[in-house]
Design an enzyme around this catalytic site. Structure first.
Site, mmCIF file in Angstrom:
data_model
loop_
_atom_site.group_PDB
_atom_site.id
_atom_site.type_symbol
_atom_site.label_atom_id
_atom_site.label_comp_id
_atom_site.label_asym_id
_atom_site.label_seq_id
_atom_site.Cartn_x
_atom_site.Cartn_y
_atom_site.Cartn_z
ATOM 1 N N HIS A 1 -63.190 -70.846 -42.813
ATOM 2 C CA HIS A 1 -64.588 -70.951 -42.398
ATOM 3 C C HIS A 1 -64.806 -70.552 -40.938
ATOM 4 C CE1 HIS A 1 -68.621 -71.725 -43.142
ATOM 5 N NE2 HIS A 1 -68.629 -73.006 -43.406
ATOM 6 N N ARG A 2 -63.743 -70.386 -40.171
ATOM 7 C CA ARG A 2 -63.897 -69.909 -38.796
ATOM 8 C C ARG A 2 -64.323 -68.449 -38.768
ATOM 9 N NH1 ARG A 2 -58.021 -71.094 -36.595
ATOM 10 N NH2 ARG A 2 -57.646 -70.018 -38.566
#
EC number: 2.3.1.12
Length: 410
Positions: free
Chosen positions: A383-384
């Site tokens: 998700h980064r």
């Protein structure tokens, strides 16, 4: 006050309010001159009794900023002996001038170019702006610079913690009558360390979906029935690999990895599409790689998959089977069972696709229920680097390829 190239500076932000507890060197206000912005710190610890300045006011060296309570008598006595006044104001004071702008401002204060919004963000993250190299015009620090610096700090903190972290196993005094001991293989031990690293360093999110593979399965069954060499049968996994290679061409971010480059977090895209396939062996799970999948047709992919799977299970993998790091991984549990699962990303990749067992389900076509063969898909992503919208678009594209395999021929 540090030299910022002007006699008068403008108050652009007040960082405290009446009643706030402040410590020595805590920032009170932000002022801006012709060359830069700077935060003015408190010279002592205390409680804000009154704030003298206001936003937009012009002040200069010696201007009174705020009055603090809670200071010992020696400090009060020392400050009361000097009266400071600020220009363009009707107020004067001989109170404890602990928030005065003066030439003895703390040596740690460094001139930086940054907007009040950026300064607030830096304070929220507890980051000193003087530690950040600005990428804006004339070295101005941007919001992106602060976020990048924070990400790098987190990245480095995690790397440090990983060096100190070992795989922890349960330890207790047990007898052989109570338990049976099964030692992990070297492959399983190595895998457990890699899984721990992935789980600790990557914020996982998993997107679940289903793909209609009814037509694909009809074609596959017909193709396999006409084969003379039954060892060359096509499996559903072959088509998924091809569909994923198409998706990686369409969404190249999924084909990259996160790196710390020149003190900035960046996504580096792989030049080739190399897909790792999780293979179950007696020693544990191995992930041999099919290289340059996007350059191969269905038959070539099928042949490569059969070869590397056989080599993995017979412990005869060549260096060429694993020498090129995979850029994406597929884990197929469809032959065993299950409806959905959350696959763990193979570090340092950014995503992994899990496949579960296809099931026939009723589908309403506006007139009647008809049976459809639905293949469960589980896409875990970092998700980064990848947001939910991108993940949905990726998995939707894969579904499109599998629903109508003619797209795979283009």
């Amino acid at each position: 006050m540090p030299d910022i190239g002007t006699d008068l500076v403008e108050v652009i932000e007040i960082l405290v309010k009446i009643g706030d507890q402040v410590k020595k060197d805590d920032s009170l206000i932000t002022v801006e001159g012709q060359k830069a912005s700077i935060e003015i710190p408190a010279s002592h610890t205390g409680t804000i009794k009154n704030i003298i300045v206001h936003i937009g006011e012009k002040i200069t060296t010696g201007s009174l900023i705020a009055i603090l309570n809670g200071i010992d008598d020696n400090v009060k006595s020392k400050n009361d002996s000097s009266s400071y006044s600020f220009k363009n104001s009707k107020n004067t004071s001989t109170n404890s001038n602990l928030g005065n702008v003066n030439n003895n401002i703390n040596n740690r204060t460094i001139l930086v170019h940054a907007t009040p919004t950026v300064r607030r963000l830096a304070r929220k993250f507890d980051i000193k702006l003087e530690n950040i190299t600005g990428t804006g015009r004339k070295g101005r620090i941007l919001k992106e610079d602060v976020i990048s610096y924070k990400n790098i700090s987190l990245f480095n903190d995690i790397k440090k913690s990983l060096k100190k972290t070992n795989v922890n196993y349960y330890k207790d005094n047990v007898t052989c009558d109570d338990f049976k001991s099964i030692e992990l293989t070297r492959t399983q031990i190595r895998s457990s360390k890699n899984l721990l690293k992935s789980w600790l360093t990557i914020p996982h999110v998993t997107q679940f979906d289903e793909s209609d593979i009814t037509e694909l399965e009809n074609f596959r069954q017909k193709y396999n029935s006409d084969l003379k060499d039954k060892s060359k049968k096509l499996t559903i996994l072959i088509f998924v690999i091809k569909a994923v290679s198409k998706a990686l061409e369409m969404f190249p971010k999924f084909n990259g990895r996160l790196i710390n480059k020149d003190n900035r977090i960046a996504i580096v895209l792989n030049e080739h599409i190399n897909i790792g396939i999780v293979v179950d062996t007696d020693d544990g799970l191995l992930v041999p790689v099919i290289n340059r999948v996007n350059k191969k047709n269905i038959s070539s992919i099928s042949n490569d998959l059969r070869i590397i799977s056989e080599r993995a299970r017979s412990r005869k993998l060549n260096f060429s089977d694993i020498k090129e790091y995979g850029s994406f991984t597929i884990s197929n549990l469809g032959g065993i069972g299950g409806t959905n699962f959350t696959p763990i990303i193979k570090y340092p990749e950014l995503a992994i696709l899990g496949i579960s067992r296809a099931l026939i389900k009723p589908y309403w076509n506006s007139h009647a229920f008809i049976p459809k063969l639905m293949l469960p898909l589980s896409l875990s992503y970092d998700h980064r680097a990848i947001d939910g919208v991108a993940a949905v678009r990726f998995i939707t594209f894969v579904k499109k390829m599998l629903t109508d395999i003619r797209f795979l021929m283009i």
